[in-house]
Structures are given as C-alpha cells and as structure tokens.
Enzyme design. Sequence first.
Site, PDB file in Angstrom:
ATOM      1  N   HIS A 121       1.871   4.662  -2.875  1.00 57.01           N
ATOM      2  CA  HIS A 121       1.995   6.118  -2.680  1.00 57.01           C
ATOM      3  C   HIS A 121       3.413   6.581  -3.018  1.00 57.01           C
ATOM      4  CE1 HIS A 121      -1.910   6.237  -0.878  1.00 57.01           C
ATOM      5  NE2 HIS A 121      -1.558   5.651   0.253  1.00 57.01           N
ATOM      6  N   HIS A 158       0.836  -1.214   0.000  1.00 56.45           N
ATOM      7  CA  HIS A 158       0.000   0.000   0.000  1.00 56.45           C
ATOM      8  C   HIS A 158       0.870   1.263   0.000  1.00 56.45           C
ATOM      9  CE1 HIS A 158      -3.611   2.405   1.048  1.00 56.45           C
ATOM     10  NE2 HIS A 158      -2.724   3.160   1.679  1.00 56.45           N
ATOM     11  N   GLU A 159       1.795   1.331   0.940  1.00 56.86           N
ATOM     12  CA  GLU A 159       2.633   2.531   1.056  1.00 56.86           C
ATOM     13  C   GLU A 159       3.579   2.673  -0.137  1.00 56.86           C
ATOM     14  OE1 GLU A 159       1.972   4.788   3.084  1.00 56.86           O
ATOM     15  OE2 GLU A 159       0.608   3.663   4.373  1.00 56.86           O
TER      16      GLU A 159
END
Length: 343
Positions: free
Chosen positions: A24, A20-21
């Site tokens: 980003h 997920h990170e």
Amino acid sequence: MDVLTIFISILVFGLIILVHEFGHFIVAKKSGIMVEEFAMGMGPKLISKKIGETVYSIRAFPIGGFCNMLGADTATDDSRSFTNKPVRTRIAVIVAGPVMNLLLAYIIIVWSVASGGYLSTTVNRVLPNSAAEEIGLQAGDKIISLDGQRIHLKQEIDMIVQQTKGSPLQIVIERDGSRITKLVTPRQEGDRWLIGFEPKIGENNVFNVLSQAFWQVIFIIKQVIIGLIQLVTLKAKGQVAGPLGVMDIIGEAYQEGMKASFYVAIQYLLSITALISANLGVMNLLPFPALDGGRLVFLFLEGLRGKPVDVEKEGLIHFIGFAVLMTLMVVVLFNDISRIFIH
C-alpha cells in the site's frame, strides 16, 4: 506455548504484515498520495520517528499494522489526499497490499523449489498390484489431466484422488508425444486413496522452478477459495484457527524441523509463512467492510456511478466492519485457548 514459539510467530506475522502494508505504502507514495503514518502493530506507540512527511512507528500489540493515508476515511480538499486521486490510482493502492502477499509467497516457494526440488507429474515407477498397473500406466507417462481437471502439480493429483474416495476417474496421459485417455479406480491403503505410482523428481531448470512456484501459489489460492465456500455453506470440516492456533502451528512446524536440522526448521517456517501470506492476500480481497476487498467494492461502485460514496459514510461502514472482524477474532481466539490450553 513457549517464549520461542511466540517470538518466531511474531517474526512470521511481522514479515507478512510488513510486506502487505509496504505494498500500500510504496504505490501510494509513487502515486503522490501523502502517507501520514506507516505503523507495525496496533495500540499505543512504542517507538516512532518522523522522516519527511511520514511517521514510522512500532506499536504495543504485534497483531497488525496500517498505512494511514491522508483522506482515506475523512473528506479533505488537499490534492495529495487519497480520495482526490483517480479511481484507477486508488484501486492500484488497495490491490498492492494483497498482491505483495502473493508475491512474497511466490518468492518463498521459488526458493523452496530451487533448493529442495519438487515431484513432477511424470511416472517414474508403477507400483505392483496397483490401479496404475491395472490400467497399464508406464514409466515416462506424464499425467495431463485427472477427473477433467488440468494437472500441473503432484499435489493436485493427490487432492483429487483423496476427494473422490475411490470413484472411477478419467485420466489423460502423454506418452511418446501422443495423448491417451483411460479410466482409473484408485485403491485404498490405510486412510489414503492411491493410484499407485512413484513420481519422477522434477528437473530443476529456471523455467521449471518458476513455473512450479507459480502453480503452487495458484493451488494455494484455490484451496483458500474452496475453504471459504465450505465455511459459508457450513460444509467445512474441523475448526477455524485464529492467531493462537496459527502460532501453535508455527511452533509445531519449527520443532518438527529441528528434529532434522536448523536448516530444515527454517524451510518448514518459510513454507508456513508462504501459506499464511497467500491466505492473507486472498482473504484481504474479500468484499467485506474494513478489508481491502471492501474498499474495492466502493471504488468499483464509484467508477460505475461516476461519483464517490460519501467519505464519512464509507468510513463508518468500514469501522462497523472492523468491529465485526474484531468480535469474530475474539470468538476464534477463545476457541483457540480452549483447544490449546484446556483440552
């Protein structure tokens, strides 16, 4: 809850959060945004190393992670600040996290389908004295829709039949290139409702594997949305599982799989990982402060107004949202503890 369960759960959560990170992070980097820190975990730093302009760290509590971008919550004149990039760029950065979670779920399911096969929506055998036999269903019939809903997966058939609890359903089948519409009334066997047919094992070519995996991810997304609607309308059945509850589920999946073999245990764990990752991807898009969806609301608002909301005020709203989420997590955690350790 034993040490092995905790260790496996940390690995599962760690992979999901890392993916997920990273979503980003990589889009921010490619967009020319300065990433000040990429962290796994929360709380005090255990290990950290600065590479280039970014600090990479592992923190004490394995309950999350973050990608700290310059100017994400504070105003700055730096051209590499998050807030100084075009709205479309910032939307891409925010959406990248949930998209990566859905992509992880898809990749895992592709592997699962390719290695373990899948049940198709084509009839292999009609069970005797069943609702399927009553309406004249035949081997080779392909179920196209049920109760007005387009069917892509065997799981969709099972879900619709269970939800309607014996009500007559319109079923559309494809037979020899023609479509036939019938009315079927599922019959109850034990605590389950059944049409009464054995499905064919699907053909494992590349197109079918990729297609099945796609529709399985869509199916999970739909279930998450339905669950959220039921939760908001107070129609949800059962309890909401928090971190400990999910760890308990992961532990049970691993132990159940080990009864067969280590390979099966890994398959079970990957299936749970795909489910959690897809759930996180959808949940993060909810329009609630501190979640990615909450940030998207402010970006869409900025796009409509032609000017941004004050960064400090937006940061405060997200902080309050984060505090609310942490409070809810504590409540759910207490519920988990009482369910797992007390009862």
